[in-house]
Write an enzyme that holds these catalytic residues in place. Structure first.
Site, PDB file in Angstrom:
ATOM      1  N   GLU A 143      -0.142   5.069  -0.398  1.00 10.29           N
ATOM      2  CA  GLU A 143      -0.845   6.330  -0.678  1.00 10.29           C
ATOM      3  C   GLU A 143       0.147   7.474  -0.660  1.00 10.29           C
ATOM      4  O   GLU A 143       1.022   7.528   0.217  1.00 10.29           O
ATOM      5  CB  GLU A 143      -1.897   6.588   0.407  1.00 10.29           C
ATOM      6  CG  GLU A 143      -3.209   5.894   0.163  1.00 10.29           C
ATOM      7  CD  GLU A 143      -4.214   6.239   1.233  1.00 10.29           C
ATOM      8  OE1 GLU A 143      -5.349   5.790   1.114  1.00 10.29           O
ATOM      9  OE2 GLU A 143      -3.868   6.940   2.204  1.00 10.29           O
TER      10      GLU A 143
ATOM     11  N   TYR B 157       0.858  -1.194   0.000  1.00 10.54           N
ATOM     12  CA  TYR B 157       0.000   0.000   0.000  1.00 10.54           C
ATOM     13  C   TYR B 157       0.882   1.228   0.000  1.00 10.54           C
ATOM     14  O   TYR B 157       1.841   1.287   0.774  1.00 10.54           O
ATOM     15  CB  TYR B 157      -0.911   0.023   1.231  1.00 10.54           C
ATOM     16  CG  TYR B 157      -2.355   0.197   0.834  1.00 10.54           C
ATOM     17  CD1 TYR B 157      -2.770   1.361   0.205  1.00 10.54           C
ATOM     18  CD2 TYR B 157      -3.294  -0.798   1.068  1.00 10.54           C
ATOM     19  CE1 TYR B 157      -4.082   1.520  -0.190  1.00 10.54           C
ATOM     20  CE2 TYR B 157      -4.616  -0.648   0.666  1.00 10.54           C
ATOM     21  CZ  TYR B 157      -5.000   0.519   0.041  1.00 10.54           C
ATOM     22  OH  TYR B 157      -6.295   0.670  -0.368  1.00 10.54           O
TER      23      TYR B 157
ATOM     24  N   LYS C  59      -1.714  -0.132 -25.120  1.00 13.93           N
ATOM     25  CA  LYS C  59      -1.804   0.162 -26.558  1.00 13.93           C
ATOM     26  C   LYS C  59      -0.405   0.059 -27.195  1.00 13.93           C
ATOM     27  O   LYS C  59       0.355  -0.829 -26.850  1.00 13.93           O
ATOM     28  CB  LYS C  59      -2.445   1.535 -26.800  1.00 13.93           C
ATOM     29  CG  LYS C  59      -3.865   1.645 -26.179  1.00 13.93           C
ATOM     30  CD  LYS C  59      -4.619   2.812 -26.699  1.00 13.93           C
ATOM     31  CE  LYS C  59      -6.041   2.862 -26.202  1.00 13.93           C
ATOM     32  NZ  LYS C  59      -6.208   3.255 -24.810  1.00 13.93           N
TER      33      LYS C  59
ATOM     34  N   THR D 216      -2.636   6.365 -22.062  1.00 12.15           N
ATOM     35  CA  THR D 216      -2.610   5.031 -21.473  1.00 12.15           C
ATOM     36  C   THR D 216      -1.180   4.512 -21.617  1.00 12.15           C
ATOM     37  O   THR D 216      -0.424   4.985 -22.468  1.00 12.15           O
ATOM     38  CB  THR D 216      -3.570   4.069 -22.197  1.00 12.15           C
ATOM     39  OG1 THR D 216      -3.322   4.136 -23.602  1.00 12.15           O
ATOM     40  CG2 THR D 216      -5.019   4.416 -21.921  1.00 12.15           C
TER      41      THR D 216
ATOM     42  N   ASP E 181      -5.279  14.126 -25.236  1.00 11.52           N
ATOM     43  CA  ASP E 181      -5.516  12.749 -24.783  1.00 11.52           C
ATOM     44  C   ASP E 181      -4.866  11.831 -25.819  1.00 11.52           C
ATOM     45  O   ASP E 181      -5.484  11.432 -26.801  1.00 11.52           O
ATOM     46  CB  ASP E 181      -7.016  12.478 -24.665  1.00 11.52           C
ATOM     47  CG  ASP E 181      -7.283  11.085 -24.116  1.00 11.52           C
ATOM     48  OD1 ASP E 181      -6.305  10.325 -23.917  1.00 11.52           O
ATOM     49  OD2 ASP E 181      -8.466  10.747 -23.895  1.00 11.52           O
TER      50      ASP E 181
ATOM     51  N   ARG F 146      -1.699  -2.346 -18.426  1.00 15.19           N
ATOM     52  CA  ARG F 146      -2.916  -1.540 -18.477  1.00 15.19           C
ATOM     53  C   ARG F 146      -2.779  -0.450 -17.434  1.00 15.19           C
ATOM     54  O   ARG F 146      -2.570  -0.728 -16.249  1.00 15.19           O
ATOM     55  CB  ARG F 146      -4.153  -2.394 -18.139  1.00 15.19           C
ATOM     56  CG  ARG F 146      -4.392  -3.572 -19.054  1.00 15.19           C
ATOM     57  CD  ARG F 146      -4.633  -3.095 -20.467  1.00 15.19           C
ATOM     58  NE  ARG F 146      -5.653  -2.067 -20.478  1.00 15.19           N
ATOM     59  CZ  ARG F 146      -6.939  -2.283 -20.749  1.00 15.19           C
ATOM     60  NH1 ARG F 146      -7.354  -3.476 -21.043  1.00 15.19           N
ATOM     61  NH2 ARG F 146      -7.801  -1.289 -20.728  1.00 15.19           N
TER      62      ARG F 146
END
Ligand SMILES: Cc1ncc(COP(=O)(O)O)c(C=O)c1O
Length: 414
Positions: free
Chosen positions: A63, A61, A236, A233, A207, A242
């Site tokens: 954060e 974890y 691709k 992203t 984008d 991903r």
């Protein structure tokens, strides 16, 4: 340029412990390696990327950001995130990178959160013309929280209608202009978008989810010098895990970081961030530049072949990995064509077309190029697609041809 070896050891562990789920993994691996992957948004990541994704970093974890985490024990994963950020800024020539967005949509959400207030007007490519859901779809947060105005691609040429774009910008005075698409096969004129944005005092958000891998490999122009924020992203053509990323200048770095965490996301996914670092490292190599240029060369041959076979190729060709085409002259609509081709082992998408009422087809060459296919194979694929759509090649024979082709170019040899 095929990648080498699937991480079979990991699958073996699963096979012993959970045969049911292992069956799914093996089934999907078989599907990917026995059918032809022409989905423009997909690719085959390297075993190194898969190894990072399946590593114990998934347990952590974290954060916050490196050096400023809300959890203890982050000193090692901090290194991974610093490497990912440094590689991303070096690869794309950006001042600042945020590598935490969980997806392309999360990156766009954070970009809007950094620059906009609910109710602001945003100009983006209309959805029927190739805009993404996050560019103002009523089914998406973007359409509900912002006032989107859609510019278009010209019905005759399929090219972005720059005159209409400028007229809409003058009329609506948007707070931001978005350039980027799920289906635009040509390079985007980022300098022109910058000029329109400057004229009306708007932010420019690029984008670049689709062309980001081509940009990394020097096979497409970069929006980084022009846009206030670039979203992308990491999968691709870029061939990473991903996920999403954001690039911006130092002036917006703090706003972007706070828009990702804590505004729109919680803990960073450190295994994915490590995998992004691996992919950025791979994308910085001369081999990847060669790959990116081959992706475009392959797409050009595939587009030309489809055109010769009678499909109407939008804009008459492509500058990128992506092609959209109308199969109507072959007597079949896009939806039906997708289904008929799927039965033949050829996997692609249908998509809206600028002029036609029926959907068309969207194809991409990122995955097949990773498999090592080149122009010769693309000419064969165009002929096979058309043969299936015309009913000249029956599904069983087409599946056998596809299997022969992908067996010669396995995504994960060995
Ligand atoms: C232009 C564009 N923006 C955003 C996205 C969203 O990416 P994701 O599916 O990772 O949320 C996509 C995905 O295809 C895209 O093409």
């Amino acid at each position: 340029m095929p990648v080498t070896r699937t991480p079979a050891a990991a699958t073996d562990v699963l096979r012993r412990q959970d045969p049911e789920l292992a069956g799914v993994l093996l089934g999907e691996t078989a599907r990917q390696s026995t059918t032809l992957q022409l989905i423009a948004a997909e690719n085959f990541t390297s075993p190194a990327v898969l190894a990072a994704l399946g590593s114990p970093l998934a347990n952590k974890y974290a954060e916050g950001y490196p050096g400023a985490r809300h959890h203890g024990g982050c000193e090692i994963v901090d290194v991974a995130e610093r490497i990912a950020r440094d590689r991303a800024t070096a690869l794309f020539g950006a001042a600042h990178a945020n590598v935490q967005p969980h997806s392309g949509s999360s990156a766009v959400l954070a970009a809007y959160a950094a620059l906009l207030r609910p109710g602001d007007t945003v100009l983006a490519l209309g959805l029927p013309h190739g805009g993404h859901l996050t560019h103002g779809s009523p089914a998406n947060f973007s359409g509900r929280w912002f006032d989107f105005v859609g510019y278009r691609v010209h019905p005759d040429t399929g090219l972005i209608d720059h005159e209409q774009l400028r007229a809409l910008a003058r009329a609506h005075r948007p707070k931001a202009i978005v350039c980027g698409s799920i289906a635009y096969p040509r390079h985007i004129d980022y300098a022109l978008f910058r000029d329109v944005a400057d004229e009306v005092g708007a932010y420019l958000i690029a984008d670049a989810a689709h062309p980001m891998g081509l940009i990394a490999g020097g096979a497409a122009p970069s929006p980084v010098p022009y846009a206030d924020i670039v979203c992308a992203t990491t999968h691709k053509v870029l061939r990473g895990p991903r996920g999403g990323m954001i690039l911006c200048g130092e002036d917006l770095a703090e706003r972007v970081d706070r828009a990702v965490f804590p505004f729109t996301q919680g803990g960073a996914q450190m295994h994915t961030i490590a995998a992004k670092a691996v992919a950025f490292g791979e994308a910085a190599t001369p081999a990847f530049a060669g790959y990116a240029h081959q992706v475009v060369a392959n797409a050009r041959v595939l587009a030309a072949g489809l055109g010769q076979e009678g499909l109407v190729v939008t804009t008459g060709g492509t500058d990128t990995h992506l092609i959209t085409a109308d199969p109507a002259p072959l007597g079949v609509g896009g939806r039906e064509a997708r289904a008929v081709l799927a039965a033949a082992g050829i996997v692609l998408d249908s998509c809206p077309l600028p002029r036609a009422d029926e959907r068309g087809l969207r194809l991409g060459t990122a995955a097949v190029t990773t498999q090592g296919m080149r122009e010769r194979e693309m000419a064969g694929v165009a002929a096979l697609v058309a043969g299936v759509l015309r009913g000249r090649v029956e599904a069983r024979r087409a599946r056998a041809e596809v299997r022969e082709l992908v067996t010669a170019f396995p995504p994960y040899p060995g």
